[in-house]
Enzyme design. Structure first.
Site, mmCIF file in Angstrom:
data_model
loop_
_atom_site.group_PDB
_atom_site.id
_atom_site.type_symbol
_atom_site.label_atom_id
_atom_site.label_comp_id
_atom_site.label_asym_id
_atom_site.label_seq_id
_atom_site.Cartn_x
_atom_site.Cartn_y
_atom_site.Cartn_z
ATOM 1 C CB ILE A 146 2.512 -1.246 4.189
ATOM 2 C CG1 ILE A 146 3.688 -0.426 4.738
ATOM 3 C CG2 ILE A 146 2.437 -2.586 4.921
ATOM 4 C CD1 ILE A 146 3.555 -0.073 6.212
ATOM 5 C CB THR A 201 -3.265 -1.351 -2.421
ATOM 6 O OG1 THR A 201 -1.985 -0.745 -2.603
ATOM 7 C CG2 THR A 201 -4.318 -0.549 -3.161
ATOM 8 C CE LYS A 204 -14.001 -4.654 0.818
ATOM 9 N NZ LYS A 204 -13.780 -5.879 1.552
ATOM 10 C CB VAL A 208 -1.265 0.787 5.106
ATOM 11 C CG1 VAL A 208 -0.314 1.001 6.294
ATOM 12 C CG2 VAL A 208 -2.698 0.573 5.615
ATOM 13 C CE LYS A 220 -6.922 1.298 7.391
ATOM 14 N NZ LYS A 220 -7.419 0.244 8.304
ATOM 15 C CD GLU A 273 3.386 1.160 18.347
ATOM 16 O OE1 GLU A 273 4.218 0.368 18.784
ATOM 17 O OE2 GLU A 273 2.260 1.326 18.854
ATOM 18 C CG ASP A 294 -12.767 -7.099 8.658
ATOM 19 O OD1 ASP A 294 -13.093 -8.240 8.272
ATOM 20 O OD2 ASP A 294 -12.073 -6.330 7.969
ATOM 21 C CE1 TYR A 326 -5.728 -12.576 3.822
ATOM 22 C CE2 TYR A 326 -7.494 -13.732 4.988
ATOM 23 C CZ TYR A 326 -6.599 -13.658 3.925
ATOM 24 O OH TYR A 326 -6.571 -14.643 2.991
ATOM 25 C CG ASN A 327 -8.016 -6.945 9.675
ATOM 26 O OD1 ASN A 327 -7.178 -6.395 8.955
ATOM 27 N ND2 ASN A 327 -9.305 -6.960 9.394
ATOM 28 C CG ASP A 363 -8.626 -3.129 9.140
ATOM 29 O OD1 ASP A 363 -9.091 -1.971 9.122
ATOM 30 O OD2 ASP A 363 -8.767 -3.929 8.199
HETATM 31 P P1 ADP Z 1 -7.370 -2.485 5.383
HETATM 32 O O1 ADP Z 1 -8.581 -1.787 5.879
HETATM 33 O O2 ADP Z 1 -6.977 -2.070 4.016
HETATM 34 O O3 ADP Z 1 -7.469 -3.972 5.536
HETATM 35 P P2 ADP Z 1 -5.411 -2.566 7.556
HETATM 36 O O4 ADP Z 1 -5.523 -1.623 8.706
HETATM 37 O O5 ADP Z 1 -5.826 -3.974 7.802
HETATM 38 O O6 ADP Z 1 -6.195 -1.921 6.313
HETATM 39 O O7 ADP Z 1 -3.928 -2.517 7.023
HETATM 40 C C1 ADP Z 1 -3.569 -3.193 5.847
HETATM 41 C C2 ADP Z 1 -2.219 -3.855 6.032
HETATM 42 O O8 ADP Z 1 -1.232 -2.874 6.316
HETATM 43 C C3 ADP Z 1 -2.174 -4.833 7.193
HETATM 44 O O9 ADP Z 1 -2.516 -6.123 6.801
HETATM 45 C C4 ADP Z 1 -0.736 -4.772 7.622
HETATM 46 O O10 ADP Z 1 0.049 -5.649 6.847
HETATM 47 C C5 ADP Z 1 -0.336 -3.340 7.304
HETATM 48 N N1 ADP Z 1 -0.423 -2.474 8.483
HETATM 49 C C6 ADP Z 1 -1.514 -1.833 8.940
HETATM 50 N N2 ADP Z 1 -1.237 -1.110 10.035
HETATM 51 C C7 ADP Z 1 0.073 -1.286 10.276
HETATM 52 C C8 ADP Z 1 0.978 -0.789 11.277
HETATM 53 N N3 ADP Z 1 0.567 0.044 12.243
HETATM 54 N N4 ADP Z 1 2.268 -1.180 11.227
HETATM 55 C C9 ADP Z 1 2.680 -2.021 10.251
HETATM 56 N N5 ADP Z 1 1.896 -2.516 9.299
HETATM 57 C C10 ADP Z 1 0.602 -2.155 9.283
HETATM 58 MN MN MN Z 2 -7.339 -5.226 7.148
#
Ligand code: ADP
Ligand code: MN
Length: 280
Positions: A55, A57, A59, A63, A76, A144, A190, A194-195, A234
Site C-alpha cells: 500500500i 513505502t 521513510k 504498509v 505495517k 484493521e 505528525d 497525509y496522516n 500513523d
Molecule cells: P508512514 O509512517 O510510512 O507514513 P502510515 O502509517 O502513514 O506510514 O501509512 C502509510 C500509508 O499507508 C497511509 O498513507 C495510508 O495510505 C496507508 N495505510 C496506513 N494504515 C492503513 C490502514 N490501517 N488501512 C488502510 N491503509 C492504511
Molecule cells: Mn504517514
C-alpha cells in the site's frame, strides 16, 4: 478425519503464503530474515493468512494489504535495515514510557512499533476514529484495514472535499485533536493531510444504493447523506503531554491543519484552535 482436514487446511494456508506470495519474491531484499520469520509466525497464528500487495513505502515503514482470520488487515512493517531512524530519536528517547529501552537501532524500532500500537489504543479509548490494532510483535504491527476489497481509503490530501464538506471535516479533526490532548494526553506530532484518511461513507448496501439512486441520483459522490469522516493514522511518533517538545509538536500540527484548510476558505487563528484543543 476432521483433525486431518484441519492440518491440511493449515498447511495449504502456509503454502499459499509462501508460494503465491509475490511479496516474498519482490520484497526479499527489503526485509531481513528475522522479519520474514516473524511474518511466518504471524501467518501460523492466523493473523496473516494471505499477504497482498504494497500500500505504501514510507521513510521508515512499509504498509501491506493482507488477509487474516479477522478479515482484511493492514500490515505495517518497520524496516530494521535501512531508513533514517535518527529521526525517531527525539520522539522516543524523551518519552517517559520508554526510558528503559536500550538505544540500539533494533530496540528503538521495536519500542516504536509498540508505542504506535499503544497510542492507537489510547486514541480509540478517547473516542477518536483510528485503525484498531490487532497484534504487534517486534517491528510488525497488524491493524484493521481501512478500506474495502483491497482498496484503501484515500488520504485527505487526495480527497476532493465538496465546499459543504470541508467545514465539518475540519471541525471533526480539531475535535479529534482535542480528545487526543484532553482525554488521551497525547499530541500526534505528525498530523497533516497525509496522516488522515477519509471515509466517504459510500459503503452502503446494494439495496440502499438503488433506493438512494432513485431519489438523489444527482449527488453521485455521497448518496448516504452522511458527511465524509476523517480517520487519524500513523501515531507512532505521538508523544505524551509531559514530553519536553509536546507544545512545539502541537503547534506544528495546528499549522499543518490550518494551512491545508485555508484553500477551502477556512481560517481560524492558531490561538483560537489551541484554546479549542485544550478545552475540557
Ligand atoms: P508512514 O509512517 O510510512 O507514513 P502510515 O502509517 O502513514 O506510514 O501509512 C502509510 C500509508 O499507508 C497511509 O498513507 C495510508 O495510505 C496507508 N495505510 C496506513 N494504515 C492503513 C490502514 N490501517 N488501512 C488502510 N491503509 C492504511
Ligand atoms: Mn504517514
Amino acid at each position: 478425519d476432521k483433525q486431518m482436514k484441519k492440518i491440511e487446511d493449515k498447511r495449504d494456508k502456509n503454502r499459499t503464503f509462501k508460494k503465491d506470495s509475490s511479496f516474498l519474491k519482490v520484497e526479499e531484499n527489503v526485509f531481513d530474515v528475522p522479519t520474514l520469520k516473524l511474518l511466518y509466525t504471524l501467518s501460523n497464528k492466523g493473523y496473516i493468512t494471505e499477504m497482498g500487495g504494497s500500500i505504501s513505502t514510507g521513510k521508515e515503514a512499509n504498509v501491506f494489504y493482507a488477509k487474516g482470520n479477522e478479515g482484511e488487515v493492514a500490515v505495517k512493517i518497520y524496516r530494521l535495515a535501512s531508513g533514517t531512524f535518527k529521526s525517531m530519536d527525539p520522539y522516543i528517547l524523551k518519552d517517559p514510557r520508554f526510558t528503559n529501552i536500550r538505544h540500539s537501532r533494533k530496540d528503538i524500532v521495536f519500542a516504536w512499533t509498540k508505542k504506535e500500537s499503544q497510542n492507537l489504543i489510547r486514541a480509540k479509548k478517547a473516542g477518536i476514529r483510528v485503525p484498531r490494532p490487532i497484534v504487534n510483535d517486534r517491528n510488525v504491527l497488524v491493524m484493521e484495514f481501512l478500506g474495502k476489497d483491497g482498496n484503501p481509503l484515500p488520504i485527505l490530501k487526495d480527497f476532493a472535499l465538496d465546499d459543504n464538506e470541508a467545514l465539518p471535516v475540519y471541525r471533526q479533526i480539531i475535535e479529534y485533536m482535542r480528545r487526543l490532548y484532553v482525554r488521551a494526553h497525547l499530541v500526534h506530532a505528525d498530523l497533516s493531510e497525509y496522516n488522515i484518511l477519509i471515509d466517504p461513507h459510500q459503503d452502503e448496501t446494494e439495496e440502499n444504493k438503488s433506493e438512494n439512486e432513485k431519489f438523489s441520483a444527482k449527488d453521485e459522490k455521497n448518496t448516504t447523506g452522511l458527511i465524509p469522516e476523517p480517520i487519524i493514522i500513523d501515531v507512532g511518533q505521538a508523544v505524551t503531554l509531559d514530553h519536553p517538545n509536546a507544545r512545539e509538536f502541537l503547534s506544528r500540527d495546528i499549522e499543518n491543519i490550518r494551512r491545508f484548510f485555508k484553500k477551502y476558505g477556512i481560517s481560524e487563528d492558531s490561538k483560537t484552535i489551541l484554546e479549542k484543543i485544550k478545552q475540557k
